[in-house]
Write a protein that holds these residues in place. Structure first.
Motif, PDB file in Angstrom:
ATOM      1  N   LEU A   9       7.282  13.595  -1.549  1.00 49.67           N
ATOM      2  CA  LEU A   9       6.128  14.498  -1.702  1.00 49.67           C
ATOM      3  C   LEU A   9       4.874  13.780  -2.185  1.00 49.67           C
ATOM      4  CD1 LEU A   9       7.844  17.637  -3.285  1.00 49.67           C
ATOM      5  CD2 LEU A   9       6.962  17.407  -0.950  1.00 49.67           C
ATOM      6  N   ILE A  10       5.027  12.643  -2.918  1.00 46.78           N
ATOM      7  CA  ILE A  10       3.839  12.009  -3.497  1.00 46.78           C
ATOM      8  C   ILE A  10       3.620  10.566  -3.042  1.00 46.78           C
ATOM      9  CG2 ILE A  10       3.909  13.492  -5.528  1.00 46.78           C
ATOM     10  CD1 ILE A  10       5.088  11.174  -7.114  1.00 46.78           C
ATOM     11  N   GLY A  11       4.463  10.062  -2.140  1.00 48.08           N
ATOM     12  CA  GLY A  11       4.182   8.754  -1.567  1.00 48.08           C
ATOM     13  C   GLY A  11       4.991   7.605  -2.115  1.00 48.08           C
ATOM     14  N   GLY A  12       6.218   7.852  -2.583  1.00 49.58           N
ATOM     15  CA  GLY A  12       7.058   6.784  -3.111  1.00 49.58           C
ATOM     16  C   GLY A  12       8.113   6.335  -2.118  1.00 49.58           C
ATOM     17  N   LEU A  13       8.588   5.123  -2.279  1.00 45.80           N
ATOM     18  CA  LEU A  13       9.706   4.627  -1.480  1.00 45.80           C
ATOM     19  C   LEU A  13      11.002   5.304  -1.928  1.00 45.80           C
ATOM     20  CD1 LEU A  13       8.969   0.781  -1.474  1.00 45.80           C
ATOM     21  CD2 LEU A  13       8.624   2.382   0.403  1.00 45.80           C
ATOM     22  N   PRO A  14      12.017   5.342  -1.072  1.00 49.61           N
ATOM     23  CA  PRO A  14      13.312   5.896  -1.508  1.00 49.61           C
ATOM     24  C   PRO A  14      13.928   5.051  -2.606  1.00 49.61           C
ATOM     25  CG  PRO A  14      13.516   4.854   0.650  1.00 49.61           C
ATOM     26  CD  PRO A  14      12.048   4.901   0.340  1.00 49.61           C
ATOM     27  N   VAL A  15      14.653   5.701  -3.505  1.00 49.01           N
ATOM     28  CA  VAL A  15      15.266   5.008  -4.638  1.00 49.01           C
ATOM     29  C   VAL A  15      16.781   5.129  -4.587  1.00 49.01           C
ATOM     30  CG1 VAL A  15      13.277   5.330  -6.155  1.00 49.01           C
ATOM     31  CG2 VAL A  15      15.095   7.043  -6.136  1.00 49.01           C
ATOM     32  N   THR A  16      17.427   4.208  -5.266  1.00 46.59           N
ATOM     33  CA  THR A  16      18.864   4.281  -5.525  1.00 46.59           C
ATOM     34  C   THR A  16      19.092   3.774  -6.940  1.00 46.59           C
ATOM     35  OG1 THR A  16      19.555   2.025  -4.946  1.00 46.59           O
ATOM     36  CG2 THR A  16      19.263   3.566  -3.122  1.00 46.59           C
ATOM     37  N   ALA A  17      20.314   3.938  -7.439  1.00 45.17           N
ATOM     38  CA  ALA A  17      20.699   3.211  -8.649  1.00 45.17           C
ATOM     39  C   ALA A  17      20.728   1.735  -8.283  1.00 45.17           C
ATOM     40  CB  ALA A  17      22.060   3.674  -9.133  1.00 45.17           C
ATOM     41  N   VAL A  18      20.170   0.886  -9.144  1.00 53.87           N
ATOM     42  CA  VAL A  18      20.004  -0.543  -8.824  1.00 53.87           C
ATOM     43  C   VAL A  18      20.716  -1.376  -9.881  1.00 53.87           C
ATOM     44  CG1 VAL A  18      18.362  -2.365  -8.293  1.00 53.87           C
ATOM     45  CG2 VAL A  18      17.754   0.020  -7.832  1.00 53.87           C
ATOM     46  N   ILE A  19      21.660  -2.197  -9.455  1.00 47.45           N
ATOM     47  CA  ILE A  19      22.508  -2.896 -10.404  1.00 47.45           C
ATOM     48  C   ILE A  19      21.751  -3.998 -11.144  1.00 47.45           C
ATOM     49  CG2 ILE A  19      23.399  -4.528  -8.692  1.00 47.45           C
ATOM     50  CD1 ILE A  19      25.152  -3.009 -11.818  1.00 47.45           C
ATOM     51  N   VAL A  20      20.741  -4.625 -10.507  1.00 42.83           N
ATOM     52  CA  VAL A  20      20.005  -5.683 -11.209  1.00 42.83           C
ATOM     53  C   VAL A  20      19.303  -5.107 -12.430  1.00 42.83           C
ATOM     54  CG1 VAL A  20      18.083  -7.301 -11.032  1.00 42.83           C
ATOM     55  CG2 VAL A  20      19.730  -7.130  -9.166  1.00 42.83           C
TER      56      VAL A  20
ATOM     57  N   LEU B 251       9.918  -6.264  -8.827  1.00 40.18           N
ATOM     58  CA  LEU B 251      10.772  -5.722  -7.773  1.00 40.18           C
ATOM     59  C   LEU B 251      10.092  -4.558  -7.058  1.00 40.18           C
ATOM     60  CD1 LEU B 251      14.267  -5.810  -9.540  1.00 40.18           C
ATOM     61  CD2 LEU B 251      13.429  -7.336  -7.753  1.00 40.18           C
ATOM     62  N   CYS B 252       9.467  -3.680  -7.827  1.00 42.67           N
ATOM     63  CA  CYS B 252       8.780  -2.526  -7.227  1.00 42.67           C
ATOM     64  C   CYS B 252       7.687  -2.986  -6.268  1.00 42.67           C
ATOM     65  CB  CYS B 252       8.176  -1.641  -8.320  1.00 42.67           C
ATOM     66  SG  CYS B 252       9.380  -0.745  -9.321  1.00 42.67           S
ATOM     67  N   LEU B 253       6.896  -3.957  -6.695  1.00 38.16           N
ATOM     68  CA  LEU B 253       5.803  -4.450  -5.861  1.00 38.16           C
ATOM     69  C   LEU B 253       6.334  -5.250  -4.670  1.00 38.16           C
ATOM     70  CD1 LEU B 253       3.377  -5.574  -8.697  1.00 38.16           C
ATOM     71  CD2 LEU B 253       3.107  -3.597  -7.200  1.00 38.16           C
ATOM     72  N   GLY B 254       7.323  -6.101  -4.918  1.00 37.53           N
ATOM     73  CA  GLY B 254       7.857  -6.934  -3.849  1.00 37.53           C
ATOM     74  C   GLY B 254       8.557  -6.138  -2.769  1.00 37.53           C
ATOM     75  N   ILE B 255       9.317  -5.123  -3.168  1.00 42.00           N
ATOM     76  CA  ILE B 255      10.032  -4.307  -2.185  1.00 42.00           C
ATOM     77  C   ILE B 255       9.051  -3.501  -1.347  1.00 42.00           C
ATOM     78  CG2 ILE B 255      11.627  -2.353  -1.943  1.00 42.00           C
ATOM     79  CD1 ILE B 255      13.082  -3.534  -4.444  1.00 42.00           C
ATOM     80  N   ALA B 256       7.989  -3.007  -1.972  1.00 43.67           N
ATOM     81  CA  ALA B 256       6.964  -2.283  -1.213  1.00 43.67           C
ATOM     82  C   ALA B 256       6.308  -3.197  -0.188  1.00 43.67           C
ATOM     83  CB  ALA B 256       5.926  -1.704  -2.166  1.00 43.67           C
ATOM     84  N   LEU B 257       5.986  -4.407  -0.609  1.00 47.79           N
ATOM     85  CA  LEU B 257       5.367  -5.365   0.303  1.00 47.79           C
ATOM     86  C   LEU B 257       6.296  -5.683   1.468  1.00 47.79           C
ATOM     87  CD1 LEU B 257       2.942  -7.314   0.733  1.00 47.79           C
ATOM     88  CD2 LEU B 257       4.252  -9.027  -0.523  1.00 47.79           C
ATOM     89  N   ALA B 258       7.571  -5.922   1.169  1.00 49.18           N
ATOM     90  CA  ALA B 258       8.541  -6.266   2.199  1.00 49.18           C
ATOM     91  C   ALA B 258       8.822  -5.102   3.139  1.00 49.18           C
ATOM     92  CB  ALA B 258       9.833  -6.729   1.549  1.00 49.18           C
ATOM     93  N   SER B 259       8.618  -3.887   2.655  1.00 49.44           N
ATOM     94  CA  SER B 259       8.910  -2.697   3.441  1.00 49.44           C
ATOM     95  C   SER B 259       7.751  -2.285   4.341  1.00 49.44           C
ATOM     96  CB  SER B 259       9.257  -1.525   2.522  1.00 49.44           C
ATOM     97  OG  SER B 259      10.372  -1.824   1.716  1.00 49.44           O
TER      98      SER B 259
ATOM     99  N   PHE C 125       1.422   0.508  -4.007  1.00 44.55           N
ATOM    100  CA  PHE C 125       1.545   1.524  -5.046  1.00 44.55           C
ATOM    101  C   PHE C 125       2.767   2.413  -4.827  1.00 44.55           C
ATOM    102  CE2 PHE C 125       0.047   5.418  -7.363  1.00 44.55           C
ATOM    103  CZ  PHE C 125      -0.025   4.827  -8.616  1.00 44.55           C
ATOM    104  N   SER C 126       3.266   2.479  -3.580  1.00 43.56           N
ATOM    105  CA  SER C 126       4.460   3.290  -3.313  1.00 43.56           C
ATOM    106  C   SER C 126       5.674   2.732  -4.050  1.00 43.56           C
ATOM    107  CB  SER C 126       4.736   3.367  -1.804  1.00 43.56           C
ATOM    108  OG  SER C 126       5.113   2.087  -1.298  1.00 43.56           O
ATOM    109  N   GLY C 127       5.692   1.415  -4.255  1.00 43.33           N
ATOM    110  CA  GLY C 127       6.786   0.822  -5.024  1.00 43.33           C
ATOM    111  C   GLY C 127       6.716   1.195  -6.491  1.00 43.33           C
ATOM    112  N   ILE C 128       5.485   1.242  -7.049  1.00 44.02           N
ATOM    113  CA  ILE C 128       5.311   1.662  -8.439  1.00 44.02           C
ATOM    114  C   ILE C 128       5.694   3.126  -8.602  1.00 44.02           C
ATOM    115  CG2 ILE C 128       3.641   2.021 -10.282  1.00 44.02           C
ATOM    116  CD1 ILE C 128       4.272  -0.874  -9.885  1.00 44.02           C
ATOM    117  N   ILE C 129       5.265   3.976  -7.659  1.00 38.94           N
ATOM    118  CA  ILE C 129       5.631   5.395  -7.715  1.00 38.94           C
ATOM    119  C   ILE C 129       7.140   5.553  -7.734  1.00 38.94           C
ATOM    120  CG2 ILE C 129       5.616   7.587  -6.432  1.00 38.94           C
ATOM    121  CD1 ILE C 129       2.858   6.801  -5.357  1.00 38.94           C
TER     122      ILE C 129
END
Length: 520
Positions: A312-323, A28-36, A41-45
């Motif tokens: 500050l370090i290059g990550g995508l925004p996060v939320t609580a994720v139900i999956v 999910l981290c990698l796929g969402i970064a790609l789609a965004s 690596f921003s998805g992993i961060i």
């Protein structure tokens, strides 16, 4: 469960659960970064920050945070309109500041006013879309071959229609791995298997991943035509030096702080991320077997801190994720340490074992997510909601249709609209005031429900029950009530379930629809 226990008290439960969440979160981290349109690596961060930072400051025992698929379109548009990822990170930072302020100002109570029918509809809608989006990977067809990018919850109907072409374009090796993986997951979920100590120590998804790697290596040795190559497996960067690791981080461009578009993007991300967090948080509480209630204001504060760090370090925004939260609960997590541990696993995975992780077939991960999607949208849920009447079923089904046909927020809005219409129709005739009083006996507290108790009373009732001191005898009197909303019944039932851990004895008077002992 004793709330005073350390988060390290349940390592035998939380470590395996954290591993399961890690296995779900990684693609999910990698796929969402790609789609965004962002660096992978921003998805992993974002996953690491969501696990460690948000997990540490959160008050939830079960919720897991990470990059949000529901924000993908917003992130993609913001990066495009702002012109660079560095400027976008500035917006992410200020979105986090906005969320921290919302937490401090106690704006999290708005999450109490979403009826359970809408929340369950959100879960089912997400489950349906998650299943749809995993089908190409289950067949060995991914974005590098012709079908849609891996974008859960985003309604790309052109890609959905292309699924009919799977009969012409598929990998037999992927189909075989998917089928065997799902069989393993189904067997692992059977009561007779759950009783075995081995199944509690080794989660089903871990078995599936190891099985997938083993089968694929066997294909390479004896059936090369079935072998799944790099494009059908997980892809993580393989680092050769510490300097290479540092080069993966991106930093915000604060010279754009006076750019109005930055503030508009920050406000949009902050509001939508907060709403998705509050809905996912309540949904996670509903599937918590211990029925614990997470503090929404503290969650907003934790999410805000996480998004400030991401900015500050290059990550995508996060939320609580139900999956991820569902996977966490399903794997037996007992405390928030499982979420924190999954963050460390994500961090360690890119440093220590990227080559090993790159052997995991996407088909194995698709099987795991297909089962998660099914559990969120199983047939029994539809039957249960239908049995509760139109005032529960219609908002539920409208929410699902809105999410599947349009998007997450539109679906929630449509479901809320239908639920509010039902409440307004009822409230034309009845009052929905709540009164409580203390009985003559100082150790007994009596709460008298009003004539009409709707989900709008849920927040007040939760607050009243939370403020009851431990060790009391509580009587909840529904003798004056003509209508008690299903949401309120759930709050009472959850309080009754959790009461023994607080040494509270609960009796009810003329409250039907919940499994309680005591006066009726």
């Amino acid at each position: 469960m004793n709330g005073q226990k350390s988060i390290f008290s349940y390592l035998s439960n939380d470590l395996p659960a954290g591993l399961v969440v890690f296995l779900v979160a990684l693609p999910l981290c990698l796929g969402i970064a790609l789609a965004s349109g962002a660096p992978l690596f921003s998805g992993i961060i974002a996953g690491v920050v969501g696990g460690i930072i948000v997990g540490f400051f959160s008050g939830s025992h079960t919720s897991v945070s990470g990059p949000a698929a529901g924000l993908t379109v917003i992130v993609l548009n913001a990066i495009t309109e702002l012109g660079s990822f560095e400027i976008f990170l500035t917006a992410v930072f200020f979105a986090g500041v906005f969320q921290v302020l919302m937490g401090v100002l106690k704006a999290g109570v708005i999450g109490y006013y979403f009826p359970s029918a809408v929340i369950k509809g959100m879960l089912a809608g997400i489950g349906i879309i998650l299943i749809i989006k995993q089908i190409p990977y289950a067949f060995g067809v991914n974005e590098s071959k012709s079908l849609a990018n891996y974008i859960p919850f985003i309604n790309d109907w052109e890609s959905v229609m292309e699924l009919r072409n799977l009969s012409q374009e598929f990998e037999l090796g992927a189909i075989l791995i998917t089928l065997l993986s799902m069989i393993v997951l189904i067997v692992w979920d059977q009561p007779i298997i759950k009783k075995l100590a081995f199944s509690r120590l080794v989660p089903g998804p871990l078995v599936v991943v190891l099985l997938g790697i083993g089968i694929n290596l066997l294909f390479k040795a004896i059936l090369p035509s079935f072998y799944l190559d790099v494009e059908d497996r997980v892809v993580l960067p393989v680092l050769s030096s510490f300097d290479g690791f540092l080069d993966l981080f991106v930093f915000p461009d604060f010279t754009q702080v006076f750019n109005s578009d930055v503030w508009l993007a920050a406000f949009t991300i902050g509001v939508i991320a907060s709403l998705e967090t509050l809905l996912s948080l309540e949904a996670a509480d509903k599937i918590d077997p211990y029925k614990r209630i997470s503090p929404p204001n503290r969650e907003l504060f934790a999410q805000g801190l996480g998004n400030m760090v991401n900015g500050l370090i290059g990550g995508l925004p996060v939320t609580a994720v139900i999956v991820r939260s569902s996977a966490n609960v399903g794997a037996g997590a007992r405390s928030k340490f499982s979420a924190i541990f999954h963050g460390f696993l994500l961090f360690g995975s890119v440093l220590i074992i990227p080559k090993a992780l790159n052997l995991i077939p996407l088909a194995s991960l698709a099987a795991i997510l297909l089962m998660v999607g099914y559990k969120l949208a199983k047939v029994s849920l539809f039957k249960s909601q239908a049995s509760l009447g139109w005032d529960q079923f219609l908002p539920f089904i409208i929410t699902i249709l809105g999410i599947v046909i349009f998007d997450l927020l539109i679906g929630i809005g449509l479901g809320m609209g239908v639920a509010i219409v039902y409440i307004l129709l009822r409230n034309f005739q009845n009052s929905y005031l709540l009164e409580s009083k203390k009985a003559d006996n100082g150790d007994t507290i009596k709460i008298t429900l009003s004539e009409e108790v709707s989900f709008l009373n849920k927040g007040a009732l939760i607050k009243a029950l939370e403020e009851i001191p431990d060790g009391k005898h509580v009587i909840i009197d529904g003798s004056k009530s003509k209508v008690i909303d299903h949401d309120v019944l759930e709050v009472i039932e959850n309080f009754r379930t959790n009461a023994p851990s607080r040494n509270i004895d609960v009796d009810t008077i003329k409250i039907r629809g919940i499994k309680v002992s005591g006066l009726h």
